[in-house]
Design an enzyme around this catalytic site. Structure first.
Site, PDB file in Angstrom:
ATOM      1  N   GLU A  12       0.846  -1.190   0.000  1.00 11.79           N
ATOM      2  CA  GLU A  12       0.000   0.000   0.000  1.00 11.79           C
ATOM      3  C   GLU A  12       0.882   1.241   0.000  1.00 11.79           C
ATOM      4  O   GLU A  12       1.857   1.340   0.753  1.00 11.79           O
ATOM      5  CB  GLU A  12      -0.907   0.022   1.228  1.00 11.79           C
ATOM      6  CG  GLU A  12      -1.799   1.271   1.267  1.00 11.79           C
ATOM      7  CD  GLU A  12      -2.699   1.322   2.471  1.00 11.79           C
ATOM      8  OE1 GLU A  12      -3.757   0.655   2.434  1.00 11.79           O
ATOM      9  OE2 GLU A  12      -2.334   2.018   3.454  1.00 11.79           O
ATOM     10  N   TYR A  44      -6.863   6.769  -0.970  1.00 13.10           N
ATOM     11  CA  TYR A  44      -7.769   7.814  -1.449  1.00 13.10           C
ATOM     12  C   TYR A  44      -8.315   8.530  -0.228  1.00 13.10           C
ATOM     13  O   TYR A  44      -8.833   7.897   0.687  1.00 13.10           O
ATOM     14  CB  TYR A  44      -8.900   7.130  -2.225  1.00 13.10           C
ATOM     15  CG  TYR A  44      -9.873   8.014  -2.973  1.00 13.10           C
ATOM     16  CD1 TYR A  44      -9.560   8.511  -4.237  1.00 13.10           C
ATOM     17  CD2 TYR A  44     -11.121   8.309  -2.437  1.00 13.10           C
ATOM     18  CE1 TYR A  44     -10.464   9.269  -4.950  1.00 13.10           C
ATOM     19  CE2 TYR A  44     -12.041   9.070  -3.150  1.00 13.10           C
ATOM     20  CZ  TYR A  44     -11.705   9.545  -4.404  1.00 13.10           C
ATOM     21  OH  TYR A  44     -12.617  10.303  -5.115  1.00 13.10           O
ATOM     22  N   ALA A  46     -10.456  10.928   2.456  1.00 10.30           N
ATOM     23  CA  ALA A  46     -11.867  10.945   2.825  1.00 10.30           C
ATOM     24  C   ALA A  46     -12.657  11.821   1.862  1.00 10.30           C
ATOM     25  O   ALA A  46     -12.304  12.966   1.615  1.00 10.30           O
ATOM     26  CB  ALA A  46     -12.025  11.463   4.253  1.00 10.30           C
ATOM     27  N   HIS A  72      -7.683   2.753  -4.529  1.00 13.49           N
ATOM     28  CA  HIS A  72      -8.674   2.849  -3.464  1.00 13.49           C
ATOM     29  C   HIS A  72      -9.753   3.835  -3.900  1.00 13.49           C
ATOM     30  O   HIS A  72      -9.470   4.837  -4.563  1.00 13.49           O
ATOM     31  CB  HIS A  72      -8.047   3.373  -2.172  1.00 13.49           C
ATOM     32  CG  HIS A  72      -7.104   2.430  -1.516  1.00 13.49           C
ATOM     33  ND1 HIS A  72      -6.980   2.333  -0.140  1.00 13.49           N
ATOM     34  CD2 HIS A  72      -6.207   1.542  -2.020  1.00 13.49           C
ATOM     35  CE1 HIS A  72      -6.059   1.430   0.169  1.00 13.49           C
ATOM     36  NE2 HIS A  72      -5.571   0.941  -0.967  1.00 13.49           N
ATOM     37  N   GLY A 103     -15.229   4.090   3.656  1.00  5.85           N
ATOM     38  CA  GLY A 103     -14.448   5.254   4.022  1.00  5.85           C
ATOM     39  C   GLY A 103     -15.042   6.011   5.193  1.00  5.85           C
ATOM     40  O   GLY A 103     -16.171   5.763   5.621  1.00  5.85           O
ATOM     41  N   ASP A 104     -14.252   6.934   5.708  1.00  8.30           N
ATOM     42  CA  ASP A 104     -14.689   7.783   6.812  1.00  8.30           C
ATOM     43  C   ASP A 104     -15.033   9.164   6.271  1.00  8.30           C
ATOM     44  O   ASP A 104     -14.304   9.713   5.442  1.00  8.30           O
ATOM     45  CB  ASP A 104     -13.588   7.911   7.867  1.00  8.30           C
ATOM     46  CG  ASP A 104     -13.250   6.566   8.493  1.00  8.30           C
ATOM     47  OD1 ASP A 104     -14.194   5.804   8.772  1.00  8.30           O
ATOM     48  OD2 ASP A 104     -12.053   6.284   8.688  1.00  8.30           O
ATOM     49  N   TYR A 149     -12.080  -7.552   8.095  1.00 13.95           N
ATOM     50  CA  TYR A 149     -11.605  -7.196   9.434  1.00 13.95           C
ATOM     51  C   TYR A 149     -11.322  -8.459  10.230  1.00 13.95           C
ATOM     52  O   TYR A 149     -12.216  -9.248  10.493  1.00 13.95           O
ATOM     53  CB  TYR A 149     -12.637  -6.321  10.150  1.00 13.95           C
ATOM     54  CG  TYR A 149     -12.828  -5.000   9.434  1.00 13.95           C
ATOM     55  CD1 TYR A 149     -12.045  -3.898   9.755  1.00 13.95           C
ATOM     56  CD2 TYR A 149     -13.743  -4.893   8.389  1.00 13.95           C
ATOM     57  CE1 TYR A 149     -12.181  -2.700   9.067  1.00 13.95           C
ATOM     58  CE2 TYR A 149     -13.886  -3.703   7.690  1.00 13.95           C
ATOM     59  CZ  TYR A 149     -13.099  -2.618   8.029  1.00 13.95           C
ATOM     60  OH  TYR A 149     -13.234  -1.446   7.333  1.00 13.95           O
ATOM     61  N   LYS A 169     -20.743  -7.947   0.397  1.00 10.70           N
ATOM     62  CA  LYS A 169     -19.838  -7.352  -0.595  1.00 10.70           C
ATOM     63  C   LYS A 169     -19.459  -8.380  -1.654  1.00 10.70           C
ATOM     64  O   LYS A 169     -19.343  -8.052  -2.840  1.00 10.70           O
ATOM     65  CB  LYS A 169     -18.603  -6.769   0.107  1.00 10.70           C
ATOM     66  CG  LYS A 169     -18.931  -5.517   0.917  1.00 10.70           C
ATOM     67  CD  LYS A 169     -17.705  -4.827   1.486  1.00 10.70           C
ATOM     68  CE  LYS A 169     -17.176  -5.465   2.720  1.00 10.70           C
ATOM     69  NZ  LYS A 169     -16.173  -4.593   3.417  1.00 10.70           N
ATOM     70  N   GLN A 180      -7.765  -5.283   7.209  1.00 17.41           N
ATOM     71  CA  GLN A 180      -7.134  -4.191   7.931  1.00 17.41           C
ATOM     72  C   GLN A 180      -6.102  -4.795   8.880  1.00 17.41           C
ATOM     73  O   GLN A 180      -6.003  -6.015   9.030  1.00 17.41           O
ATOM     74  CB  GLN A 180      -8.189  -3.394   8.687  1.00 17.41           C
ATOM     75  CG  GLN A 180      -9.204  -2.726   7.791  1.00 17.41           C
ATOM     76  CD  GLN A 180      -8.642  -1.526   7.032  1.00 17.41           C
ATOM     77  OE1 GLN A 180      -7.437  -1.270   7.051  1.00 17.41           O
ATOM     78  NE2 GLN A 180      -9.505  -0.791   6.364  1.00 17.41           N
TER      79      GLN A 180
END
Length: 300
Positions: A12, A44, A46, A72, A103-104, A149, A169, A180
């Site tokens: 990443e 990418y 937020a 992303h 995303g956040d 996760y 998904k 993550q």
């Protein structure tokens, strides 16, 4: 005889914030390129806060390196029209892999204001945009990844709910998942067991962070809502030199990665933080086997 398979390898990266950061990033890219990864992911911001910088980095990776970028893309706080434009730009620019994320939302932005609320909605949108373009893609598909996760998502009511979301998904059209960060060797094995029992069949690639920085470990543990191994922190903090701290962190990272690979992980995704030294140390210690270089003939 069936073709030999090798563990997938990926890294990443995140778009640079300034000229000095860009120079450092490209030094890292050239070193990581030598390991012939299967892809590199580009983060990418937020709600697309660094969209143009990310697109520029993706463009340069496609035109100036042999690397295959995975872009992303987050959906919270963005309209369907904005996301459609970005996906069309990615596909039109030659990107063939997208990591679809919720995303956040940035500060001051209401997540409910966006047209797409969940990553599975973004996966469906990507597939919808891709569908009429299969001829241009040589009847192929864009590879769509999603997040998984190994420990409970901080916003989730339970680990079971996380698996339900991952299954949704997959049903929306995801091809693979990347986890993550996690800190315990058994975390990945438990995730894989729960996911397979629930019907998740897509590959789940463990995402591993080189555990060489106490500050970074603590920060990511806090963001992810994960309790960091106290004994690891004690060993890192008690190191008598930077070199000893790095050796300690690399050894802990290798333990995580080996446990995941031994449990059947299809490969390894390394969160580099745009630094190559610790990532390469982890690879050297793992001895991760790579396929023959392009132009060579594999032994039968």
């Amino acid at each position: 005889m069936p073709a030999r398979t090798y563990p997938a390898l990926s890294y990443e990266l995140y778009p640079p914030r300034g000229d000095d950061a860009e120079e450092s990033l490209w030094a890292t890219i050239r070193r990581l390129e030598d390991t012939r990864p299967d892809f590199v992911s580009v983060t990418y911001g937020a709600a697309g806060s660094n969209r143009e910088t990310a697109l520029t980095l993706l463009r340069r990776l496609l035109t100036e390196t042999a690397l295959k970028p995975l872009a992303h893309l987050t959906c919270v706080g963005s309209s369907r029209a904005e996301l459609t434009d970005v996906v069309e730009r990615l596909i039109g620019g030659g990107v063939r892999g997208i990591l679809a994320l919720r995303g956040d939302a940035p500060d001051g932005v209401d997540p409910s204001e966006g047209d797409l609320q969940h990553a599975e909605d973004l996966v469906r949108l990507i597939r919808h945009i891709e569908a009429p373009r299969t001829a241009q893609l040589a009847a192929g598909r864009v590879s769509v990844g999603v997040a998984a996760y190994a420990t409970r998502h901080p916003d989730s009511p339970s680990e079971e709910h996380d698996i339900d979301v991952l299954l949704a998904k997959q049903q929306a059209g995801a091809d693979f998942a990347i986890t993550q960060v996690f800190f315990q060797p058994a975390d990945y094995a438990r995730l894989l067991t729960r996911a397979r029992r629930a019907g998740v069949t897509i590959p789940i690639i463990p995402g591993v962070m080189p555990l060489t920085s106490t500050r970074r470990v603590e920060k990511l543990g806090s963001l992810a809502g994960i309790e960091v191994d106290a004994s690891l922190l004690a060993r890192l903090e008690g190191a008598r030199s930077d070199a000893e701290r790095r050796r300690t962190g690399v050894a802990a990272t290798v333990e995580l990665a080996r446990a995941a690979l031994d449990h059947g992980a299809p490969g390894l995704h390394l969160y580099t933080f745009n630094e190559h030294a610790a990532a390469l140390d982890v690879l050297d210690a793992l001895g991760l086997e790579r396929p023959p270089e392009a132009g060579t003939v594999a032994s039968l």
